[in-house]
Design a protein around this motif. Structure first.
Motif, PDB file in Angstrom:
ATOM      1  N   UNK A 288       0.671   9.751  -4.931  1.00 50.96           N
ATOM      2  CA  UNK A 288       1.136  11.057  -4.461  1.00 50.96           C
ATOM      3  C   UNK A 288       1.999  11.748  -5.511  1.00 50.96           C
ATOM      4  N   UNK A 289       2.940  10.997  -6.060  1.00 47.24           N
ATOM      5  CA  UNK A 289       3.877  11.585  -7.010  1.00 47.24           C
ATOM      6  C   UNK A 289       3.173  11.952  -8.317  1.00 47.24           C
TER       7      UNK A 289
ATOM      8  N   UNK B  68       6.983  10.195  -1.381  1.00 48.38           N
ATOM      9  CA  UNK B  68       6.498   9.491  -0.193  1.00 48.38           C
ATOM     10  C   UNK B  68       7.530   9.583   0.929  1.00 48.38           C
ATOM     11  N   UNK B  69       8.816   9.513   0.550  1.00 50.42           N
ATOM     12  CA  UNK B  69       9.864   9.667   1.546  1.00 50.42           C
ATOM     13  C   UNK B  69      11.161  10.046   0.849  1.00 50.42           C
ATOM     14  N   UNK B  70      12.218  10.221   1.622  1.00 56.47           N
ATOM     15  CA  UNK B  70      13.535  10.485   1.040  1.00 56.47           C
ATOM     16  C   UNK B  70      14.404   9.274   1.288  1.00 56.47           C
ATOM     17  N   UNK B  71      15.345   9.019   0.396  1.00 56.09           N
ATOM     18  CA  UNK B  71      16.291   7.936   0.627  1.00 56.09           C
ATOM     19  C   UNK B  71      17.451   8.068  -0.346  1.00 56.09           C
ATOM     20  N   UNK B  72      18.660   8.188   0.191  1.00 61.72           N
ATOM     21  CA  UNK B  72      19.843   8.167  -0.667  1.00 61.72           C
ATOM     22  C   UNK B  72      20.760   7.045  -0.215  1.00 61.72           C
ATOM     23  N   UNK B  73      20.161   6.049   0.438  1.00 64.64           N
ATOM     24  CA  UNK B  73      20.970   4.934   0.902  1.00 64.64           C
ATOM     25  C   UNK B  73      21.419   5.163   2.328  1.00 64.64           C
ATOM     26  N   UNK B  74      20.752   4.510   3.267  1.00 62.91           N
ATOM     27  CA  UNK B  74      21.037   4.696   4.684  1.00 62.91           C
ATOM     28  C   UNK B  74      21.116   3.301   5.294  1.00 62.91           C
ATOM     29  N   UNK B  75      22.324   2.926   5.709  1.00 61.45           N
ATOM     30  CA  UNK B  75      22.543   1.569   6.203  1.00 61.45           C
ATOM     31  C   UNK B  75      21.608   1.254   7.373  1.00 61.45           C
TER      32      UNK B  75
ATOM     33  N   UNK C 109      12.910  -1.793  -4.498  1.00 65.66           N
ATOM     34  CA  UNK C 109      13.344  -1.638  -5.888  1.00 65.66           C
ATOM     35  C   UNK C 109      12.286  -0.895  -6.697  1.00 65.66           C
ATOM     36  N   UNK C 110      11.011  -1.185  -6.399  1.00 62.95           N
ATOM     37  CA  UNK C 110       9.922  -0.484  -7.115  1.00 62.95           C
ATOM     38  C   UNK C 110      10.016   1.007  -6.860  1.00 62.95           C
ATOM     39  N   UNK C 111      10.218   1.377  -5.599  1.00 60.51           N
ATOM     40  CA  UNK C 111      10.297   2.806  -5.254  1.00 60.51           C
ATOM     41  C   UNK C 111      11.466   3.474  -5.979  1.00 60.51           C
ATOM     42  N   UNK C 112      12.597   2.764  -6.068  1.00 60.93           N
ATOM     43  CA  UNK C 112      13.772   3.348  -6.721  1.00 60.93           C
ATOM     44  C   UNK C 112      13.575   3.423  -8.226  1.00 60.93           C
ATOM     45  N   UNK C 113      13.082   2.314  -8.820  1.00 61.08           N
ATOM     46  CA  UNK C 113      12.910   2.280 -10.277  1.00 61.08           C
ATOM     47  C   UNK C 113      11.986   3.379 -10.764  1.00 61.08           C
ATOM     48  N   UNK C 114      10.913   3.601 -10.014  1.00 62.73           N
ATOM     49  CA  UNK C 114       9.930   4.592 -10.468  1.00 62.73           C
ATOM     50  C   UNK C 114      10.253   5.983  -9.932  1.00 62.73           C
ATOM     51  N   UNK C 115      11.424   6.098  -9.311  1.00 66.09           N
ATOM     52  CA  UNK C 115      11.890   7.383  -8.772  1.00 66.09           C
ATOM     53  C   UNK C 115      10.859   8.012  -7.829  1.00 66.09           C
ATOM     54  N   UNK C 116      10.363   7.194  -6.912  1.00 69.79           N
ATOM     55  CA  UNK C 116       9.315   7.662  -6.006  1.00 69.79           C
ATOM     56  C   UNK C 116       9.876   8.154  -4.676  1.00 69.79           C
ATOM     57  N   UNK C 117      11.179   7.996  -4.478  1.00 72.02           N
ATOM     58  CA  UNK C 117      11.776   8.535  -3.247  1.00 72.02           C
ATOM     59  C   UNK C 117      12.638   9.738  -3.604  1.00 72.02           C
ATOM     60  N   UNK C 118      12.560  10.761  -2.763  1.00 73.14           N
ATOM     61  CA  UNK C 118      13.326  11.979  -3.032  1.00 73.14           C
ATOM     62  C   UNK C 118      14.811  11.721  -2.802  1.00 73.14           C
TER      63      UNK C 118
ATOM     64  N   UNK D 242       0.834  -1.207   0.000  1.00 69.23           N
ATOM     65  CA  UNK D 242       0.000   0.000   0.000  1.00 69.23           C
ATOM     66  C   UNK D 242       0.869   1.258   0.000  1.00 69.23           C
ATOM     67  N   UNK D 243       2.013   1.141   0.664  1.00 66.55           N
ATOM     68  CA  UNK D 243       2.948   2.260   0.755  1.00 66.55           C
ATOM     69  C   UNK D 243       3.461   2.631  -0.646  1.00 66.55           C
ATOM     70  N   UNK D 244       3.823   1.618  -1.422  1.00 66.26           N
ATOM     71  CA  UNK D 244       4.294   1.856  -2.795  1.00 66.26           C
ATOM     72  C   UNK D 244       3.164   2.484  -3.615  1.00 66.26           C
ATOM     73  N   UNK D 245       1.951   1.955  -3.401  1.00 65.98           N
ATOM     74  CA  UNK D 245       0.780   2.477  -4.126  1.00 65.98           C
ATOM     75  C   UNK D 245       0.558   3.953  -3.776  1.00 65.98           C
ATOM     76  N   UNK D 246       0.645   4.253  -2.484  1.00 64.36           N
ATOM     77  CA  UNK D 246       0.476   5.637  -2.030  1.00 64.36           C
ATOM     78  C   UNK D 246       1.552   6.530  -2.634  1.00 64.36           C
ATOM     79  N   UNK D 247       2.771   5.986  -2.733  1.00 69.95           N
ATOM     80  CA  UNK D 247       3.874   6.754  -3.316  1.00 69.95           C
ATOM     81  C   UNK D 247       3.559   7.131  -4.755  1.00 69.95           C
TER      82      UNK D 247
END
Lengths: 445, 311
Positions: free
Chosen positions: A190-191, A199-206, A246-255, A182-187
């Motif tokens: 929204x976008x 939906x959120x930010x992510x540049x790689x956080x261990x 991977x879906x969020x990254x592929x579709x560029x849904x994270x800032x 649902x989170x991916x769907x919401x992303x």
């Protein structure tokens, strides 16, 4: 010279305890090789002295002040020697030099392994730390205690929750996601509605990645003394995580905004970053870093990997440890015990720390606290529930601090190139295996 | 690593001393050491001791499990076969091959223009080109980092204003060029000043003589000015080579903005830094530093030999 002076002082303290002790067993236990007992702690407190503390956690100031009021003979020297990695480097250097270190050090849970394996922190069990095993929630306690040893005392914890910008969600009529699908769907929704919203930010956080794998039931790290196993490929939880993320990254849904940057706070303030899945220590940062968004944000349980479940994980959190070369270990432990349990812990919770103690988590006062920033929501109820549902059996690498430092070298590729996330994790694993073996561990052998 | 030009000539052996003169010689040599002593002490302390300590560190290995042990040349074999190290070396090599000629070319052009005397507002032009050198590298990198930002930076503003999408200067494929741009901006003025001061000491009479012989402006540049400032050109090149190999400030600052494009082993210096500060691998870091120092010395020395050769 210092050693003999210290052992003489300990001997004198032990003698004092013996003289005062009512039972013979107390004297017997203080004669063991560790030379420490809860009785020593008491006499050290009466004698007084200075405790040098290296920590950056803000509510410790309150604990130090209260402690001094209670024991006027003890002086607490609170020093901010740097946050995270900087502090660990300084601690490691002090340990190799054998001097120059503090009596008490703040160490995050993920980094503690490096210090217990290297035996650079003191086992606190002889001082009476093991009696507190029931006082703390599961996650933090398993992070600090192993077998019969207790290497640090949990200072706070970070059970995860989903923070979301209600104003943005309401405006675009999006339901709060309860699962990651649902989170991916919401992303997407929204976008699509506004390309400036993410939906959120992510540049790689261990830290965030390992926490979400933890929540998904993944246990990629296993450590048995110096035998370490790292396995991301075969780990079911990791697979769940990479498939979704991977879906969020592929579709560029994270800032593409790095957490804790100015841009990040800007995004939290103006709503262009709509949610954060992060530890329950976050509210204080909201009020200071994104003050203008007061009233917009709410807390919700973390989205689930399986519909209807209630799994959670820890994200961040610190402990207080006593380095092996501490000058006054009894006094150091006395302060740690005060700051992490009982009244000292409650006072810190009142200042905004997120408790690791069950008594504070369950207290009505804590649970019913209304957060003006979250529109009066009693957010602690959600956090406390999350703390109870933290998955057990997770462990970090004994050299997680290093592994995290090369996360962006490897997994980071998935954020800026076409490299799949799973491949990035495989490269991360490879780098961690190589380092571990170089450092004398037996990794994946 | 010092790069002092050492033209050592084999001294002819002194004649064998007679017993009488030997005593005098000893006294003389003692007096000589007395004069030399203070220099040798300071030199040993500030130049030789750090290098010696790095060499000492490089033959040990400190493990989380097992502690410190003597490993001989193991760290060196590891460094020579370390792909992360060589990738970094390759990156500064590429940087050197592209950025240094561009920067020195621009600096030379500016110096010639200022020196030609045909420029209006010469003093202002000179100081404004030099000004970026006075900006600390950390501040310059931060400032350029903001300019490069595709969201809130200048690049982002341009994208928004014109509805276009400029390539992201901080993406993995462009970030090295973006760093080159910063370094060029910082050091053009500095190199220009070296060239300009070299041009200033060229006797004007040479230009007049050349003009009388019918040489045009361009011919004067190629046949009189450039040969006259050859030494300055070589010195500036060597400084730039060393500077490229020591690249650290700019990538280290931009790393915060582009953590996935600038890896912890992006350039050798950054690699050394991360080895010792996040990996506790001080011994290996010392080894990498020594190997990098030797490479720098070899490259700089080769350039000097070639540049100073008459012909």
């Amino acid at each position: 010279m210092t050693t003999t002076r210290r052992s003489r002082r300990i001997a004198a303290a032990a003698a004092a305890v013996c003289a005062l002790a009512l039972t013979a067993t107390a004297c017997g236990s203080s004669d063991t090789s560790t030379g420490a007992s809860p009785g020593d702690v008491k006499s050290a407190l009466e004698k007084g002295g200075t405790v040098k503390v290296w920590a950056w956690e803000p509510t410790l100031k309150k604990a130090a002040a209260d402690f001094r009021k209670k024991y006027p003979k003890v002086k607490i020297e609170l020093v901010n020697a740097g946050t995270g990695d900087k502090q660990y480097t300084a601690l490691q250097n002090a340990a190799s030099a054998g001097s120059g270190g503090p009596d008490v050090a703040q160490i995050e849970y993920y980094a503690l392994g490096q210090f217990t394996i290297g035996k650079t922190v003191t086992d606190l069990a002889p001082y009476g730390a093991s009696q507190h095993d029931k006082a703390f929630t599961k996650g933090p306690w398993t992070a600090v205690a192993k077998d019969k040893s207790v290497f640090a005392m949990p200072m706070d914890s970070g059970p995860m929750a989903l923070f979301y910008n209600k104003r943005v969600f309401d405006k675009h009529k999006i339901a709060i996601p309860t699962t990651w699908d649902e989170y991916v769907e919401a992303a997407r929704t929204l976008h699509k509605a506004d390309p400036k919203l993410f939906i959120t930010n992510d540049t790689g956080d261990a830290g965030a990645t390992t926490s979400l794998i933890w929540q998904a039931g993944g246990r990629p790290y296993k450590t048995e003394n110096t035998d370490v196993k790292i396995g991301f490929e075969q780990d079911a939880g990791t697979k769940k995580y990479t498939a979704t993320w991977q879906k969020l990254l592929d579709e560029k849904l994270v800032a593409p905004i790095t957490s804790w940057s100015d841009e990040w706070y800007k995004g939290l303030s103006d709503g262009s970053i709509a949610t954060l899945a992060i530890g329950a220590w976050m509210p204080a940062n909201f009020t200071t870093g994104a003050a203008s968004a007061a009233g917009d944000w709410r807390a919700a349980p973390l989205p689930q990997w399986t519909k209807g479940s209630k799994d959670s994980a820890e994200n961040g959190g610190s402990s207080l440890a006593v380095p092996k070369d501490a000058k006054n270990k009894e006094l150091a432990y006395a302060f740690i015990e005060y700051a992490t349990t009982g009244a000292g812990a409650s006072a810190r919770v009142a200042e905004g720390a997120f408790p690791a103690t069950t008594a504070d988590l369950d207290s009505a006062k804590f649970q019913e606290t209304k957060f003006p920033y979250f529109g009066g929501q009693q957010a602690n109820k959600i956090f406390a529930e999350s703390a109870r549902n933290v998955g057990t059996g997770w462990s970090y690498l004994p050299y997680q601090a290093y592994a995290n430092s090369v996360f962006n070298d490897t997994v980071g590729k998935a954020y800026v190139t076409a490299t799949p996330l799973a491949q990035g994790l495989a490269a991360w694993q490879q780098a961690s295996v190589k380092y571990g073996n170089e450092q004398g561990f037996s990794v994946n052998k | 690593m010092t790069l002092l030009p050492t033209s050592v000539r084999a001294a002819s052996p002194p004649p064998a001393p007679t017993p009488r003169s030997r005593r005098r010689l000893r006294r003389q040599s003692l007096a000589g050491w007395g004069f030399l002593g203070p220099f040798v002490a300071v030199f040993a302390l500030v130049f030789l001791a750090p290098i010696g300590y790095a060499l000492y560190l490089s033959v040990f290995k400190d493990k989380l499990i097992g502690g410190t042990s003597f490993v001989g040349l193991e760290n060196y074999t590891q460094a020579l076969t370390d792909p992360r190290f060589w990738e970094g070396v390759g990156r500064v090599g590429l940087f050197l091959a592209v950025q240094v000629p561009v920067m020195l070319g621009i600096a030379l052009l500016v110096a010639l223009a200022v020196d030609s005397g045909r420029l209006y507002g010469k003093a202002f032009f000179r100081i404004s080109v030099f000004l970026p050198y006075a900006v600390p590298a950390v501040v310059a990198s931060l400032m350029w980092g903001f300019i490069y930002g595709t969201r809130f930076g200048l690049v982002g503003n341009i994208n928004d204003a014109f509805g276009i999408t400029l390539p992201d200067p901080l993406s993995p494929s462009l970030v090295l060029a973006s760093i080159g741009n910063i370094v060029t901006w910082e050091f053009v003025g500095y190199n220009m000043l070296i060239f300009y001061s070299a041009l200033k000491v060229v006797p004007r009479s040479l230009y007049e003589a050349a003009a009388l012989d019918g040489a045009g402006e361009w011919r004067i540049v190629t046949s009189v000015k450039l040969p006259a400032i050859r030494g300055a050109l070589v010195i500036a090149t060597i400084f730039s080579i060393i500077g490229s190999f020591q690249l650290f400030n700019e990538p280290s600052i931009l790393q915060k903005l582009a953590p996935n494009a600038i890896t912890t082993d992006f350039v050798p210096n950054l690699y050394t830094y991360s080895l010792s500060f996040s990996g506790q691998q001080h011994n290996y870091a010392a080894t990498v530093a020594i190997v990098m120092g030797v490479i720098t010395a070899i490259v700089a020395y080769t350039v000097q030999l070639r540049g100073m050769r008459k012909g």
